[in-house]
Design a protein around this motif. Structure first.
Motif, short mmCIF file in Angstrom:
data_model
loop_
_atom_site.label_atom_id
_atom_site.label_comp_id
_atom_site.label_asym_id
_atom_site.label_seq_id
_atom_site.Cartn_x
_atom_site.Cartn_y
_atom_site.Cartn_z
N ASP A 1 -39.91 -63.09 -24.27
CA ASP A 1 -40.99 -62.31 -23.67
C ASP A 1 -41.31 -62.86 -22.30
OD1 ASP A 1 -42.61 -60.57 -23.34
OD2 ASP A 1 -44.29 -61.55 -24.11
N MET A 2 -40.36 -62.92 -21.44
CA MET A 2 -40.43 -63.39 -20.12
C MET A 2 -39.70 -62.44 -18.79
SD MET A 2 -39.78 -67.56 -20.57
CE MET A 2 -40.43 -67.95 -19.39
N ILE A 3 -40.47 -62.59 -17.77
CA ILE A 3 -39.71 -61.52 -16.81
C ILE A 3 -38.94 -62.40 -15.86
CG2 ILE A 3 -40.51 -60.43 -14.72
CD1 ILE A 3 -43.23 -60.26 -15.94
N ASP B 1 -38.15 -60.12 0.64
CA ASP B 1 -36.94 -60.93 0.04
C ASP B 1 -37.55 -62.04 -0.65
OD1 ASP B 1 -35.02 -59.23 0.78
OD2 ASP B 1 -34.19 -60.38 2.51
N ILE B 2 -36.90 -62.40 -1.72
CA ILE B 2 -37.08 -63.74 -2.28
C ILE B 2 -35.85 -64.69 -1.96
CG2 ILE B 2 -37.11 -64.78 -4.94
CD1 ILE B 2 -37.94 -62.14 -5.89
N VAL C 1 -45.65 -65.69 -0.23
CA VAL C 1 -46.67 -65.36 -1.44
C VAL C 1 -45.73 -65.69 -2.42
CG1 VAL C 1 -47.53 -63.25 -0.32
CG2 VAL C 1 -45.39 -62.84 -1.37
N THR C 2 -46.17 -65.74 -3.64
CA THR C 2 -45.57 -66.27 -4.84
C THR C 2 -44.87 -65.07 -5.36
OG1 THR C 2 -47.63 -66.02 -6.13
CG2 THR C 2 -47.11 -68.04 -5.26
N MET D 1 -43.85 -59.14 -6.31
CA MET D 1 -43.12 -58.30 -7.33
C MET D 1 -44.37 -57.14 -7.75
SD MET D 1 -41.05 -60.86 -9.83
CE MET D 1 -40.16 -59.45 -10.66
N VAL D 2 -45.47 -57.41 -7.60
CA VAL D 2 -46.67 -56.33 -7.90
C VAL D 2 -46.70 -55.53 -6.84
CG1 VAL D 2 -49.06 -56.13 -8.38
CG2 VAL D 2 -47.63 -58.10 -9.34
#
Length: 269
Positions: A198-200, A231-232, A261-262, A267-268
């Protein structure tokens, strides 16, 4: 013509010329552009200037148009400066914590007020708990990389799940928070793993290949050139050159209007 008549006509012409000359001077001084023609200084007329009105290029050191300012000067005066669109990127570090290089990285990030994301290897946490605590205290996002850095897709599903669960629990034991995000080693992931844990999963858009280049200038140039809004960025905190490059990347992208940002913030949507 008698001499007296000639004198009279001459005097009349002289008077007329003087009147015309005086009138011309009055017209010059009475123009809408109220300027001291000797000093080149504007005279206060009590009139509020309108941005962009009467703008001309100065010639011979004096501007007699009444503007006295360039378009840029007027724009600055009224606060009409170009807005730089906000852009966001997330800097991520795999394979830590490293006993030698993670500490200077954390300190440099703290000095710059930058928060990043760390994906930790469980077996590297032992003996480096203080570094993990500093990550959490400074507001960095902490995720799971693996327990022993294995290609999870080549392991039994149960063994792969244990790799992630064990690393996850190690992080919770130190920080008090159970990680929600995972960066699978080598970016290898599948649907079965996603169902089992249960991880993203978090991947990347820009690979710095810092582990291969091991050159501060080359890593910096590659990331700065390749990064776009949203971008990440993938890096590793186990090389001195990577830490040095990270600071240069931050400084360069910040100057280009980027905000760091983190991963969860990025992603939000």
């Amino acid at each position: 013509m008698k001499f007296k008549q000639k004198v009279f006509i001459f005097i009349v012409i002289l008077i007329v010329d003087m009147i015309l000359a005086w009138g011309a001077v009055r017209m010059w001084k009475g123009r809408g552009e109220i300027f001291d023609t000797h000093e080149g200084k504007p005279v206060d007329t009590g009139r509020i200037p309108v941005p962009g009105e009467g703008m001309t290029t100065e010639v011979s050191g004096h501007d007699h148009s009444g503007a006295g300012r360039s378009e840029k000067a007027v724009s600055d005066l009224y606060g009409q400066q170009e807005d730089i669109a906000k852009k966001y990127t997330a800097l991520t570090f795999d394979d830590g914590p490293n006993p030698k290089y993670t500490k200077p990285l954390l300190d440099g990030l703290r000095e710059r007020g930058i928060r990043v994301t760390f994906f930790l290897v469980g077996e590297c946490i032992d003996g480096n708990e203080d570094l993990v605590k500093q990550m959490a205290k400074d507001g960095h996002l902490i995720g799971v990389h693996c327990m022993t850095h294995k290609d999870l897709t080549k392991e039994k599903l149960s063994d792969a799940a244990k790799e992630l669960w064990a690393a996850r629990e190690k992080i919770r034991a130190v920080t008090g928070t159970l990680p929600e995000y995972v960066r699978p080693p080598y970016g290898n992931w599948n649907a079965k793993l996603e169902e089992a844990v249960d991880m993203i999963p978090v991947f990347w858009d820009v690979d710095s290949i810092d582990w291969r280049l091991k050159n501060t200038e080359k890593v910096t140039a590659k990331v700065v050139k390749d990064t776009e809004d949203g971008d990440i960025i993938l890096m590793h905190d186990e090389f001195k050159t990577s830490v040095e490059a990270a600071f240069r990347i931050i400084d360069n992208l910040t100057a280009k209007g980027y905000t760091f940002v983190t991963v969860d913030e990025l992603m939000v949507d």
